[in-house]
Design a protein around this motif. Structure first.
Motif, PDB file in Angstrom:
ATOM      1  N   GLU A  80       3.589  -1.643 -18.871  1.00 40.16           N
ATOM      2  CA  GLU A  80       3.606  -2.887 -18.101  1.00 40.16           C
ATOM      3  C   GLU A  80       3.791  -2.526 -16.638  1.00 40.16           C
ATOM      4  OE1 GLU A  80       6.537  -5.598 -19.514  1.00 40.16           O
ATOM      5  OE2 GLU A  80       5.343  -6.221 -21.242  1.00 40.16           O
ATOM      6  N   TYR A  81       2.807  -2.858 -15.835  1.00 36.65           N
ATOM      7  CA  TYR A  81       2.883  -2.577 -14.415  1.00 36.65           C
ATOM      8  C   TYR A  81       3.525  -3.751 -13.683  1.00 36.65           C
ATOM      9  CZ  TYR A  81      -0.072   1.551 -14.910  1.00 36.65           C
ATOM     10  OH  TYR A  81      -0.554   2.789 -15.246  1.00 36.65           O
ATOM     11  N   PRO A  82       4.133  -3.492 -12.520  1.00 39.67           N
ATOM     12  CA  PRO A  82       4.666  -4.596 -11.712  1.00 39.67           C
ATOM     13  C   PRO A  82       3.563  -5.581 -11.351  1.00 39.67           C
ATOM     14  CG  PRO A  82       5.436  -2.468 -10.893  1.00 39.67           C
ATOM     15  CD  PRO A  82       4.378  -2.169 -11.909  1.00 39.67           C
ATOM     16  N   LYS A  83       3.957  -6.767 -10.966  1.00 36.92           N
ATOM     17  CA  LYS A  83       2.989  -7.804 -10.629  1.00 36.92           C
ATOM     18  C   LYS A  83       2.112  -7.386  -9.457  1.00 36.92           C
ATOM     19  CE  LYS A  83       2.596 -12.731  -9.508  1.00 36.92           C
ATOM     20  NZ  LYS A  83       3.349 -14.002  -9.271  1.00 36.92           N
ATOM     21  N   GLU A  84       2.725  -6.771  -8.465  1.00 39.10           N
ATOM     22  CA  GLU A  84       1.990  -6.346  -7.271  1.00 39.10           C
ATOM     23  C   GLU A  84       1.839  -4.830  -7.253  1.00 39.10           C
ATOM     24  OE1 GLU A  84       0.679  -8.507  -5.254  1.00 39.10           O
ATOM     25  OE2 GLU A  84       1.629 -10.288  -6.138  1.00 39.10           O
ATOM     26  N   PHE A  85       0.776  -4.366  -6.623  1.00 38.96           N
ATOM     27  CA  PHE A  85       0.550  -2.926  -6.470  1.00 38.96           C
ATOM     28  C   PHE A  85       1.775  -2.316  -5.783  1.00 38.96           C
ATOM     29  CE2 PHE A  85      -1.790   0.672  -4.261  1.00 38.96           C
ATOM     30  CZ  PHE A  85      -2.008   1.394  -5.433  1.00 38.96           C
ATOM     31  N   PRO A  86       2.440  -1.341  -6.404  1.00 43.92           N
ATOM     32  CA  PRO A  86       3.740  -0.880  -5.905  1.00 43.92           C
ATOM     33  C   PRO A  86       3.698   0.133  -4.773  1.00 43.92           C
ATOM     34  CG  PRO A  86       3.205   0.271  -7.921  1.00 43.92           C
ATOM     35  CD  PRO A  86       2.097  -0.719  -7.692  1.00 43.92           C
ATOM     36  N   PHE A  87       2.522   0.555  -4.363  1.00 44.67           N
ATOM     37  CA  PHE A  87       2.427   1.604  -3.357  1.00 44.67           C
ATOM     38  C   PHE A  87       1.930   1.058  -2.029  1.00 44.67           C
ATOM     39  CE2 PHE A  87       1.289   3.832  -7.433  1.00 44.67           C
ATOM     40  CZ  PHE A  87       2.577   4.309  -7.656  1.00 44.67           C
ATOM     41  N   GLY A  88       2.540   1.539  -0.944  1.00 48.40           N
ATOM     42  CA  GLY A  88       2.139   1.139   0.395  1.00 48.40           C
ATOM     43  C   GLY A  88       1.379   2.242   1.101  1.00 48.40           C
ATOM     44  N   PRO A  89       1.027   2.032   2.356  1.00 46.95           N
ATOM     45  CA  PRO A  89       0.245   3.013   3.104  1.00 46.95           C
ATOM     46  C   PRO A  89       0.894   4.393   3.158  1.00 46.95           C
ATOM     47  CG  PRO A  89       0.328   0.923   4.276  1.00 46.95           C
ATOM     48  CD  PRO A  89       1.282   0.801   3.136  1.00 46.95           C
ATOM     49  N   GLU A  90       2.235   4.450   3.183  1.00 49.46           N
ATOM     50  CA  GLU A  90       2.910   5.740   3.289  1.00 49.46           C
ATOM     51  C   GLU A  90       2.581   6.643   2.114  1.00 49.46           C
ATOM     52  OE1 GLU A  90       4.398   2.828   3.274  1.00 49.46           O
ATOM     53  OE2 GLU A  90       5.375   2.523   5.234  1.00 49.46           O
ATOM     54  N   GLU A  91       2.427   6.060   0.936  1.00 50.20           N
ATOM     55  CA  GLU A  91       2.157   6.865  -0.253  1.00 50.20           C
ATOM     56  C   GLU A  91       0.774   7.518  -0.226  1.00 50.20           C
ATOM     57  OE1 GLU A  91       5.698   4.627  -1.455  1.00 50.20           O
ATOM     58  OE2 GLU A  91       3.840   3.955  -0.543  1.00 50.20           O
ATOM     59  N   PHE A  92      -0.087   7.014   0.637  1.00 49.55           N
ATOM     60  CA  PHE A  92      -1.443   7.562   0.712  1.00 49.55           C
ATOM     61  C   PHE A  92      -1.679   8.358   1.991  1.00 49.55           C
ATOM     62  CE2 PHE A  92      -1.518   3.903  -2.099  1.00 49.55           C
ATOM     63  CZ  PHE A  92      -2.003   4.503  -3.245  1.00 49.55           C
ATOM     64  N   GLN A  93      -0.599   8.647   2.690  1.00 47.04           N
ATOM     65  CA  GLN A  93      -0.705   9.553   3.826  1.00 47.04           C
ATOM     66  C   GLN A  93      -0.853  10.978   3.326  1.00 47.04           C
ATOM     67  OE1 GLN A  93       2.815   8.922   6.155  1.00 47.04           O
ATOM     68  NE2 GLN A  93       2.055   7.034   7.086  1.00 47.04           N
ATOM     69  N   ARG A  94      -1.358  11.832   4.198  1.00 47.78           N
ATOM     70  CA  ARG A  94      -1.520  13.247   3.872  1.00 47.78           C
ATOM     71  C   ARG A  94      -0.970  14.090   5.009  1.00 47.78           C
ATOM     72  NH1 ARG A  94      -7.811  13.174   3.264  1.00 47.78           N
ATOM     73  NH2 ARG A  94      -7.465  12.066   5.227  1.00 47.78           N
ATOM     74  N   TYR A  95      -0.576  15.293   4.694  1.00 44.08           N
ATOM     75  CA  TYR A  95      -0.054  16.169   5.732  1.00 44.08           C
ATOM     76  C   TYR A  95      -1.119  16.426   6.791  1.00 44.08           C
ATOM     77  CZ  TYR A  95       2.700  19.924   7.780  1.00 44.08           C
ATOM     78  OH  TYR A  95       3.424  20.699   8.640  1.00 44.08           O
ATOM     79  N   ASP A  96      -2.360  16.574   6.365  1.00 43.56           N
ATOM     80  CA  ASP A  96      -3.478  16.783   7.280  1.00 43.56           C
ATOM     81  C   ASP A  96      -4.332  15.528   7.295  1.00 43.56           C
ATOM     82  OD1 ASP A  96      -5.689  17.527   8.721  1.00 43.56           O
ATOM     83  OD2 ASP A  96      -6.335  19.119   7.356  1.00 43.56           O
ATOM     84  N   GLU A  97      -4.220  14.747   8.360  1.00 47.72           N
ATOM     85  CA  GLU A  97      -4.975  13.509   8.471  1.00 47.72           C
ATOM     86  C   GLU A  97      -6.242  13.675   9.307  1.00 47.72           C
ATOM     87  OE1 GLU A  97      -4.601  10.988   6.787  1.00 47.72           O
ATOM     88  OE2 GLU A  97      -2.494  10.628   6.274  1.00 47.72           O
ATOM     89  N   SER A  98      -6.615  14.905   9.588  1.00 44.77           N
ATOM     90  CA  SER A  98      -7.857  15.131  10.323  1.00 44.77           C
ATOM     91  C   SER A  98      -9.049  14.801   9.432  1.00 44.77           C
ATOM     92  CB  SER A  98      -7.942  16.580  10.799  1.00 44.77           C
ATOM     93  OG  SER A  98      -8.011  17.472   9.693  1.00 44.77           O
ATOM     94  N   SER A  99     -10.222  14.736  10.027  1.00 43.33           N
ATOM     95  CA  SER A  99     -11.424  14.363   9.295  1.00 43.33           C
ATOM     96  C   SER A  99     -11.636  15.252   8.073  1.00 43.33           C
ATOM     97  CB  SER A  99     -12.644  14.464  10.202  1.00 43.33           C
ATOM     98  OG  SER A  99     -13.845  14.311   9.462  1.00 43.33           O
ATOM     99  N   ASP A 100     -11.916  14.638   6.942  1.00 43.42           N
ATOM    100  CA  ASP A 100     -12.197  15.405   5.731  1.00 43.42           C
ATOM    101  C   ASP A 100     -13.456  16.254   5.895  1.00 43.42           C
ATOM    102  OD1 ASP A 100      -9.967  14.442   4.467  1.00 43.42           O
ATOM    103  OD2 ASP A 100     -11.014  12.858   3.385  1.00 43.42           O
TER     104      ASP A 100
END
Length: 293
Positions: A80-100
């Motif tokens: 059972e997942y929470p009602k709302e998506f539990p992850f925010g922008p911080e969880e999808f940050q990366r150490y290297d944010e330069s162009s893939d």
């Protein structure tokens, strides 16, 4: 003849390192068993969002009264997942944010998991993919590379690839066409609705910074009843893997990928499977799969 459709991209192009190896690199954000192994402020900050080797208890519990089990096959049973998506922008940050594109610019014709793990995903594909040789069957391999790990000799009417490096995709002999596209920049697929019977992604789901958008596109291009297969191990490019991935352990990864299916909507028959060929002796291998409702 293999056809090239456009020029954009998303697939690792240099040898991956295991999480245990990543942990020994002082500037990476990789962790092992949920414990930070770096002095990086970025890594420590990210870990504080998670709170340990497992995601916060409300996220990691099945709906039954049974205590949480670390067995991979049980993670998504009656989840059972929470009602709302539990992850925010911080969880999808990366150490290297330069162009893939910079990171994946040079082709690397290497395998990113060991031979037993490759054999495990190929064996799994041989059981669940539509029978080989059907002209009305279409498959899409996203985050593809020079090899897709499909069964040897497998054919279909259409096998498309989406990846990051054109040279790698050109080398992939199983593809009938490909798109070079950065899904972290533009997650919109260039395919019509209801095109594919199966969409696969091998050892790259941990790099997606816009997973819900990508999974919605997967659902859109799948035919009704079509299957999506996400497979992964515990190996990574630590600077490009998302924070939520590098801060958590394998059972959490099953839960996280399952949440992408859940919150994207339009999927059913969600299942997490441990297909590791030789536990603790070779690379682990896991699958999260679901079908289009």
């Amino acid at each position: 003849m293999l056809s090239r459709i456009s020029l954009k991209g998303l697939h690792p192009s240099s040898p991956k390192t295991s999480i245990s190896q990543c942990a020994r690199r002082p500037t990476t954000v990789c962790v092992s068993n949920g414990h930070s192994n770096t002095s990086s402020k970025v890594a420590l900050g990210r870990r504080s969002l998670i709170g340990g080797s497992l995601i916060a208890p409300m996220l990691a519990r099945p709906s039954s009264s049974k205590a949480y089990s670390s067995k991979i096959d049980e993670v998504l049973v009656n989840v059972e997942y929470p009602k709302e998506f539990p992850f925010g922008p911080e969880e999808f940050q990366r150490y290297d944010e330069s162009s893939d594109f910079n990171f994946y610019d040079q082709p690397r014709f290497v395998t990113h998991i060991d031979a037993p793990a490759i054999g495990a995903i190929t064996k799994y594909y041989s059981k669940v993919l539509p029978p080989s040789g059907q002209s009305d069957t279409a498959l899409l391999d996203i985050c593809s590379s020079w090899i897709s790990h499909y069964p040897k000799g497998y054919t279909a009417g259409k096998i498309s690839g989406m990846g990051m490096n054109e040279d790698e995709l050109q080398r992939n002999s199983i593809l009938s066409d490909f798109v070079v596209q950065d899904l972290n920049s533009d997650p919109t697929f260039l395919y019509p609705d209801n095109t594919f019977d199966v969409v696969t992604n091998a050892v790259s789901v941990d790099y997606l910074t816009k997973p819900l958008e990508v999974f919605k596109e997967i659902n859109r291009v799948l035919k009704p009843g079509g299957r999506a297969i996400m497979s992964f191990s515990n190996r990574c490019f630590p600077t490009k893997a998302i924070a939520i991935w590098t801060a958590t352990a394998d059972p959490d990864h099953i839960w996280i990928v399952g949440s992408y299916f859940h919150y994207a909507g339009g999927f059913e028959n969600l299942q997490g499977i441990d297909i590791s060929p030789n536990p603790k002796r070779s690379d682990p291998m896991y699958v999260v799969t679901a079908t289009k409702a």
